[in-house]
Design a protein around this motif. Structure first.
Motif, PDB file in Angstrom:
ATOM      1  N   PRO A  78       1.131 -12.175  -1.060  1.00  0.00           N
ATOM      2  CA  PRO A  78       0.941 -11.026  -0.158  1.00  0.00           C
ATOM      3  C   PRO A  78       1.962 -10.968   0.964  1.00  0.00           C
ATOM      4  O   PRO A  78       2.133  -9.916   1.586  1.00  0.00           O
ATOM      5  CB  PRO A  78      -0.474 -11.239   0.392  1.00  0.00           C
ATOM      6  CG  PRO A  78      -0.722 -12.701   0.258  1.00  0.00           C
ATOM      7  CD  PRO A  78       0.028 -13.150  -0.960  1.00  0.00           C
ATOM      8  N   CYS A  82       2.896  -6.504   0.184  1.00  0.00           N
ATOM      9  CA  CYS A  82       1.738  -6.293   1.051  1.00  0.00           C
ATOM     10  C   CYS A  82       0.894  -5.099   0.579  1.00  0.00           C
ATOM     11  O   CYS A  82       1.332  -4.278  -0.231  1.00  0.00           O
ATOM     12  CB  CYS A  82       2.195  -6.091   2.496  1.00  0.00           C
ATOM     13  SG  CYS A  82       2.944  -4.481   2.794  1.00  0.00           S
ATOM     14  N   ASP A 107      -3.674  -6.099   5.400  1.00  0.00           N
ATOM     15  CA  ASP A 107      -3.109  -7.438   5.209  1.00  0.00           C
ATOM     16  C   ASP A 107      -3.733  -8.390   6.220  1.00  0.00           C
ATOM     17  O   ASP A 107      -4.397  -7.954   7.172  1.00  0.00           O
ATOM     18  CB  ASP A 107      -1.585  -7.389   5.423  1.00  0.00           C
ATOM     19  CG  ASP A 107      -0.921  -6.482   4.409  1.00  0.00           C
ATOM     20  OD1 ASP A 107      -1.177  -6.664   3.209  1.00  0.00           O
ATOM     21  OD2 ASP A 107      -0.162  -5.573   4.809  1.00  0.00           O
ATOM     22  N   HIS A 111      -7.336  -8.206   7.325  1.00  0.00           N
ATOM     23  CA  HIS A 111      -7.987  -8.260   6.016  1.00  0.00           C
ATOM     24  C   HIS A 111      -8.897  -9.484   5.917  1.00  0.00           C
ATOM     25  O   HIS A 111     -10.054  -9.383   5.497  1.00  0.00           O
ATOM     26  CB  HIS A 111      -6.948  -8.271   4.888  1.00  0.00           C
ATOM     27  CG  HIS A 111      -7.536  -8.619   3.554  1.00  0.00           C
ATOM     28  ND1 HIS A 111      -7.522  -9.898   3.029  1.00  0.00           N
ATOM     29  CD2 HIS A 111      -8.231  -7.868   2.655  1.00  0.00           C
ATOM     30  CE1 HIS A 111      -8.154  -9.901   1.869  1.00  0.00           C
ATOM     31  NE2 HIS A 111      -8.583  -8.691   1.611  1.00  0.00           N
ATOM     32  N   ARG A 314       1.481  -2.313  -4.358  1.00  0.00           N
ATOM     33  CA  ARG A 314       1.894  -3.136  -3.230  1.00  0.00           C
ATOM     34  C   ARG A 314       3.191  -2.541  -2.684  1.00  0.00           C
ATOM     35  O   ARG A 314       3.831  -1.721  -3.358  1.00  0.00           O
ATOM     36  CB  ARG A 314       2.149  -4.587  -3.671  1.00  0.00           C
ATOM     37  CG  ARG A 314       0.931  -5.295  -4.289  1.00  0.00           C
ATOM     38  CD  ARG A 314      -0.166  -5.543  -3.264  1.00  0.00           C
ATOM     39  NE  ARG A 314      -1.217  -6.423  -3.788  1.00  0.00           N
ATOM     40  CZ  ARG A 314      -2.368  -6.001  -4.299  1.00  0.00           C
ATOM     41  NH1 ARG A 314      -2.620  -4.702  -4.407  1.00  0.00           N
ATOM     42  NH2 ARG A 314      -3.268  -6.875  -4.702  1.00  0.00           N
TER      43      ARG A 314
END
Ligand code: HEM
Length: 421
Positions: A78, A82, A107, A111, A314
Motif C-alpha cells: 500500500p 495507495c 490509507d 484506514h 490503486r
C-alpha cells in the motif's frame, strides 16, 4: 524494456474500458483477459467511458494488472499503490464516493484506525460466536422458500435473504427498514442497468439511494446514542478515533460500505455457485456425498468461480517498475480479480469448477494486504450455512440461465435466475 524515466507506453486498446465489453459473458471477456495474461501482463488503456454521464471526468488512462501474482503483489504494497486516491474503475462524483466508500478508499493511518473500530465484530472468533444464529436464519430462508412452492426467482427467494438478515442484525437495522436499505444498496451497484432506467437519470438515482442510506444511518445513530444496544451502530456512535467521536457523515459512509459490501457480494456468490452446481452435476454429487466435510473447500471454489467483485483500483505514489516498464507516480492501476482467478499460472484447469480444489488461493476477497475483505469469515460462514441447508432440504433444486445486471467492471451481479425443485 522501457528505460527508467522514459515516457510510459502509449495506450494500447480501448476494449476493457467500454460498457459493451462488460455486457459480454464472463467466458467471452476472459478471451481478452487470457490474451493479456499471456502476452501483455501490464497494459495501458484509455479511461473508461463516462457511463454515469458525469460530464467532467478523470480521463487519465489506466494500467491493467491481470495476473494473479501481480494483483497479490500490488495489494500487499500500500505504500506504493495507495487507495486514498480512489478505488473505483469508473468515475463517480467525489462527494458520492466520499459518502459511500469509507475506509475502503483510505490509507494508513486513518484506514487502520477506522478499520480497527469494527474489525472485532468480523474476526473469525466473533463470527464463530454468531454462527448458530446464521445457521438458524439459513434454515428459515430455505424452509420459507420450500413452503412457497416448487420454484421461482432464486435471487429473491433465496440468495438475497441471508446476507440481508445477517448484516442487518449485526448493525442493528430495524426490521421495518431492512428492505429499504437493501434496495438502496442495490441501486448503488446497479444504477447503470437498463432495467433500472426510467425518467430518472442514473446519477440522480444514485443520489437518492445514498440519501436513503444516509438518513437511515443518521436516525439509527441518534437512536443508539440515546439507547445503546449490543450492535455495531452502538459501537460506532460510542467510538473515539484520535480522541474524537465520528461525525454523522463518517458513520453514514461506514453504514453504506457495510450495506453494499455485506449484501451484494455474498448474494451474487450464492447465485453463481448455484448455477455452477446445476451445470456441473458431478460436482454437486461429490459435494452431497460428504456435505459437511467438503463444504469449506467448496465455498472457496464458489468465491473463486463467482468473483463477485470484479475490480478495485490503486494509484501509484512513486515511480515503480512492473514487467520491465516504469509506471510514473500518480497513475491509476486496475486490479482485475476475475482475471487473476482464471490465471493458468496460479490454478490448474482454471475454467473447471472443482469443489475439491485445494489449495485454492483465489483473489475473490482481494489479494491480501490492509484492505483484504473484512467480511471474509462472515461470508464463508453464511455460504456454508446456506448451502448446507439448501442442498440437504432441496437436493433437486436447479437453476436456469442467470440474467446479469449491467454493472461495468464492478460487481458480477445476478439480476434474476429461475429455479425449480
Ligand atoms: C463472498 C463475499 C465477499 C466478497 C467476494 C468480498 C470481496 C471483497 C473485496 C475484493 C474487497 C477489497 C479487497 C482489497 O481491496 O484488497 C473487500 C473489502 C471489504 N469487504 Fe468484502 N467481500 C465479501 C463479503 C463481505 C461481507 C459479508 C462484508 C461484511 C459486511 C464485507 C465487508 C468488506 C469491507 C468493510 C471491506 C473494506 C476493507 C478495507 O478497506 O479495509 N465483505 N471485500
Amino acid at each position: 524494456m522501457t528505460p527508467p524515466n522514459a515516457a510510459p507506453p502509449p495506450v494500447e486498446d480501448n476494449r476493457i474500458g467500454t460498457a459493451d465489453f462488460w455486457q459480454l459473458p464472463a467466458e467471452e471477456r476472459d478471451v481478452v483477459f487470457a490474451e493479456l495474461r499471456r502476452e501483455r501482463p501490464l497494459s495501458r488503456h484509455p479511461a473508461p467511458e463516462d457511463m454515469l454521464g458525469i460530464g467532467e471526468r478523470d480521463d487519465r488512462p489506466f494500467w491493467a494488472l491481470v495476473r494473479h501474482e501481480d494483483i497479490r503483489r500490488v495489494s500487499r504494497d500500500p505504500q506504493t499503490f495507495c487507495s486514498g486516491q480512489g478505488v473505483m474503475f469508473g468515475d463517480a462524483p467525489p462527494e458520492m464516493l466520499e459518502a459511500s466508500l469509507s475506509f475502503l478508499a483510505m490509507d494508513a493511518p486513518r484506514h487502520t484506525s477506522l478499520r480497527k473500530l469494527v474489525s472485532a465484530a468480523f474476526s473469525p472468533r466473533q463470527v464463530a460466536r454468531i454462527e448458530e444464529g446464521i445457521r438458524a436464519n439459513a434454515r428459515v430462508v430455505v424452509e420459507e422458500a420450500a413452503q412457497a412452492g416448487g420454484g421461482g426467482d432464486f435471487v429473491e427467494l433465496i440468495a438475497k435473504r441471508l446476507p440481508l438478515m445477517t448484516i442487518s442484525e449485526m448493525v442493528g437495522v430495524p426490521e421495518a427498514d431492512r428492505e429499504r436499505v437493501v434496495e438502496a444498496a442495490d441501486v448503488l451497484v446497479t444504477a447503470l442497468d437498463e432495467d433500472s432506467w426510467s425518467d430518472v437519470p442514473p446519477l440522480q438515482k444514485l443520489g437518492e439511494a445514498l440519501w436513503t442510506l444516509t438518513e437511515t444511518s443518521t436516525a439509527l445513530a441518534a437512536e443508539r446514542a440515546a439507547r445503546p444496544r449490543d450492535d455495531l451502530m452502538t459501537a460506532l456512535v460510542q467510538a473515539e478515533v484520535d480522541g474524537e467521536r465520528l461525525t454523522h457523515a463518517e458513520i453514514a459512509a461506514f453504514f453504506v460500505l457495510l450495506a453494499v459490501a455485506g449484501n451484494d457480494t455474498t448474494r451474487h456468490t450464492t447465485s453463481h455457485a448455484m448455477r455452477a452446481l446445476t451445470t456441473n452435476p458431478d460436482q454437486r454429487a461429490l459435494l452431497l456425498d460428504d456435505l459437511d466435510g467438503r463444504l469449506p473447500t467448496a465455498v472457496e471454489e464458489f468465491v473463486r468461480w463467482a468473483t463477485p467483485v470484479l475490480t478495485f483500483r490503486r494509484t501509484t505514489t512513486r515511480p515503480v517498475e512492473l514487467h520491465g516498464v516504469e509506471i510514473p507516480a500518480g497513475e491509476k492501476v486496475l486490479l482485475f480479480y476475475h482475471s487473476g482467478n482464471r490465471d493458468e499460472r496460479a490454478f490448474e484447469r482454471p475454467w473447471t469448477f472443482d469443489v475439491t480444489r485445494d489449495p485454492n488461493h483465489h483473489l475473490g476477497f482481494g489479494g491480501g494486504g490492509p484492505h483484504y475483505c473484512l467480511g471474509s469469515s462472515l461470508a464463508r460462514t453464511q455460504l456454508r450455512a446456506l448451502f448446507g441447508e439448501l442442498l440437504r432440504t432441496l437436493p433437486t433444486l436447479e437453476v436456469g440461465e442467470p440474467a446479469l445486471f449491467r454493472t461495468p467492471g464492478f460487481i458480477h451481479a445476478v439480476k434474476r435466475m429461475e429455479c425449480v425443485w
